[in-house]
Every structure is written in structure tokens, then in C-alpha cells.
Design a protein around this motif. Structure first.
Motif, mmCIF file in Angstrom:
data_model
loop_
_atom_site.group_PDB
_atom_site.id
_atom_site.type_symbol
_atom_site.label_atom_id
_atom_site.label_comp_id
_atom_site.label_asym_id
_atom_site.label_seq_id
_atom_site.Cartn_x
_atom_site.Cartn_y
_atom_site.Cartn_z
ATOM 1 N N LYS A 250 43.655 -40.871 55.492
ATOM 2 C CA LYS A 250 44.132 -39.479 55.518
ATOM 3 C C LYS A 250 42.956 -38.521 55.714
ATOM 4 N N ARG A 251 41.848 -38.792 55.052
ATOM 5 C CA ARG A 251 40.667 -37.943 55.232
ATOM 6 C C ARG A 251 40.113 -38.064 56.655
ATOM 7 N N LEU A 252 40.169 -39.270 57.219
ATOM 8 C CA LEU A 252 39.712 -39.446 58.600
ATOM 9 C C LEU A 252 40.541 -38.617 59.577
ATOM 10 N N LEU A 253 41.798 -38.374 59.223
ATOM 11 C CA LEU A 253 42.682 -37.568 60.065
ATOM 12 C C LEU A 253 42.520 -36.076 59.816
ATOM 13 N N GLY A 254 41.562 -35.703 58.988
ATOM 14 C CA GLY A 254 41.335 -34.294 58.697
ATOM 15 C C GLY A 254 42.032 -33.810 57.456
ATOM 16 N N ASP A 255 42.481 -34.742 56.623
ATOM 17 C CA ASP A 255 43.143 -34.423 55.354
ATOM 18 C C ASP A 255 44.337 -33.481 55.552
ATOM 19 N N PRO A 256 45.312 -33.891 56.390
ATOM 20 C CA PRO A 256 46.469 -33.023 56.629
ATOM 21 C C PRO A 256 47.355 -32.917 55.392
ATOM 22 N N ASP A 257 48.210 -31.939 55.380
ATOM 23 C CA ASP A 257 49.169 -31.764 54.290
ATOM 24 C C ASP A 257 50.327 -32.733 54.534
#
Length: 296
Positions: A250-257
Motif C-alpha cells: 500500500k505504501r509503494l502505491l503512494g499510501d492511498p485511502d
């Protein structure tokens, strides 16, 4: 409507994992349910031996010849066979298939639509590379053949060591037949739960370790944003390490909501006791629970 859920429920098998395993072979085809489906997972092996794994069983040769029949051929050609043997292990991009089969790009570009037209494979969404879909097995009986029968087909046909062959291939059945069905069920459930436009798998580059990270469940809205991410375990307890990996991706994806889903039969207490309100542990029973009735 979750069509896969309703089809699995129609089998009349109360245990959810058993129902998924049976449906992974037969789908909703009554012609493949010539014997009553098992009600316990431990009885699945005997049911498969009776119907699919011995030369005299009613569906053995049907499974062995399924891919060729769908292609309208007497046998599957070498290139198609190589592609199907790779796709049964996991969904593959065209780049993966070119690299692993060494087929010329033009040959593969002609082959994949032929396999798709036959109903053997289909391109599934790849949210991070829209023009590079994941090619995925779609025909259940052919998938069963490539996962279980094909690696030792002459020995299966002799029928002398069926028990030993099943012991050797039981893990392949769980991994390449039942688990993909369970993943599809989880993705359809996520579509219902989130209202997403698509639910698929996702592979995310990890620059730090110079490798790709895969999540089995990723739901995206119609604007191309991730709204749910999940990790799935088939017949194993989910451990805290997998939740940590989910959050790392999730953090690799930019930590989306995005909501987080852990889908499994059993969970370590660190998962069920996690206070994160965006996290949900989901069991097979919940995936197969009847849809709520809507008011007229």
C-alpha cells in the motif's frame, strides 16, 4: 449480482471451502456432477478419484482432451500447450509469456486471441499497465487438466498408482485449481463490498529491493484509483507477516485511502485484534453469504 457466489451456493455444499473446490472443477455444469459432491473437504480426494482421476472415471478423458476439443483440434499444438502450462501456474502478461516460451512476438500475438476465442484464457485488467493485461485461465476443466493430469498423464492413464499420483499432485490442485477459484470469489465479493469498477490482482515495483510485489486482490474505481487492497490465503491461517506485507505494498502505491482486506479461513490474533478501522478480516463463509434482500 455476484454470479460466482450464486453458482457456488447452488451446489448445495454447506462447507464453503469444499464448495469452492468442487466448483473449481465443475463450475455450474450438471453434466460434470454425475456423483453427489462431497460435503467435507477431506472427502474431496475420493470424489475426484471417482469422477476425474482414474481411466474408467466418467470425466477423465473429457478433462484430458478439453483444451484440444475447445480449440477444435485432435491435440494441442506445442506453442499453445506451452502457454497454457505457464498460465495455469499464475496469470501472465504477454511479456512474461514471450520471455518464458521464447515464442516470437508475432506468433504469440496470434496465439493468445485464438486461445481466448476458444474460451481457454482471457485478459484480465492490469491497473498499473492498462495495455499489458494478465492472461488468465478461464476454462475450469482444462485448468484442472493442466494443473493435475498433464504433468503425469501417461501414468494417470495406466491407473496403477492413482493414490501416489494424487499425493504428488494434491498441492497442485490446491494451488492451481481451487485457489484461483477462491481468488475470483474474493474479487467478486470486493466488487460488491466497495462498488469498485474492477477487481483484479496487481503487481507493484519495489525499487528498494528491485523486485515486483504482488497482491491477489486490488479494487479500483472508475477513475483509476485503488479503493481496496487485499491479501488472500487458501486453506491456511493468515499470519501477521502478510498484513505487514499488505501495508508495505500500500505504501509503494503512494499510501492511498483504500480499505484493507485479509481473506482466509483463520487468522492470527494480531490481525483480528488490529485496531485499524480500514482493515477487515474476511472468511470464506462471508464470501459466500447470501446477498441482502432489497426492498421492492
Amino acid at each position: 449480482m455476484n454470479e460466482l457466489r450464486e453458482s457456488i451456493r447452488s451446489l448445495g455444499v454447506a462447507d464453503p471451502e469444499t464448495a469452492v473446490a468442487v466448483h473449481a472443477v465443475t463450475g455450474g455444469d450438471p453434466a460434470l456432477l454425475t456423483t453427489a459432491p462431497p460435503q467435507r473437504f477431506d472427502d474431496t480426494a475420493d470424489w475426484l478419484r471417482t469422477g476425474f482421476l482414474t481411466p474408467e472415471s466418467p470425466h477423465f478423458e473429457q478433462a484430458a482432451g478439453r483444451a484440444a476439443a475447445l480449440l477444435g483440434e485432435t491435440e494441442v499444438d506445442e506453442a499453445a500447450d506451452a502457454v497454457l502450462a505457464l498460465v495455469v501456474v499464475r496469470p501472465r502478461t504477454a511479456y512474461d509469456l514471450r520471455s518464458l516460451t521464447r515464442l516470437p512476438e508475432a506468433d504469440l500475438a496470434a496465439l493468445l486471441p485464438r486461445l481466448e476465442a476458444a474460451g481457454l484464457v482471457a485478459p484480465r485488467a492490469n491497473p498499473l499497465e492498462a495495455d499489458n493485461p494478465f492472461w488468465t485461465f478461464t476454462d475450469r476443466l482444462a485448468r484442472f487438466h493442466y494443473a493435475v493430469l498433464r504433468p503425469h498423464l501417461p501414468r494417470w492413464r495406466r491407473g496403477y498408482i492413482t493414490e501416489k499420483l494424487w499425493t504428488m499432485n494434491r498441492a497442485r490442485f490446491d494451488r492451481y485449481v481451487a485457489r484461483p477459484e477462491f481468488l475470483d470469489l474474493a474479487r467478486e465479493w470486493a466488487l460488491d463490498a466497495t462498488g469498485a469498477a474492477t477487481a483484479t490482482r496487481v503487481t507493484v515495483p519495489d525499487p528498494r529491493f528491485r523486485q515486483m510485489r504482488t497482491l491477489e486482490l486490488a479494487a479500483w474505481d472508475d477513475k483509476g484509483a485503488p479503493i481496496a487492497l487485499g491479501t488472500v490465503r487458501w486453506r491456511f491461517r493468515m499470519v501477521e507477516r502478510q498484513l505487514k506485507r499488505l501495508r508495505y505494498v500500500k505504501r509503494l502505491l503512494g499510501d492511498p485511502d483504500a480499505r484493507l482486506y485479509c481473506v482466509a479461513s483463520r487468522f492470527e490474533p494480531a490481525i483480528t485484534g488490529d485496531p485499524d478501522p480500514s482493515l477487515r478480516a474476511v472468511t470464506p463463509s462471508e464470501l459466500l453469504a447470501a446477498a441482502p434482500e432489497t426492498s421492492p
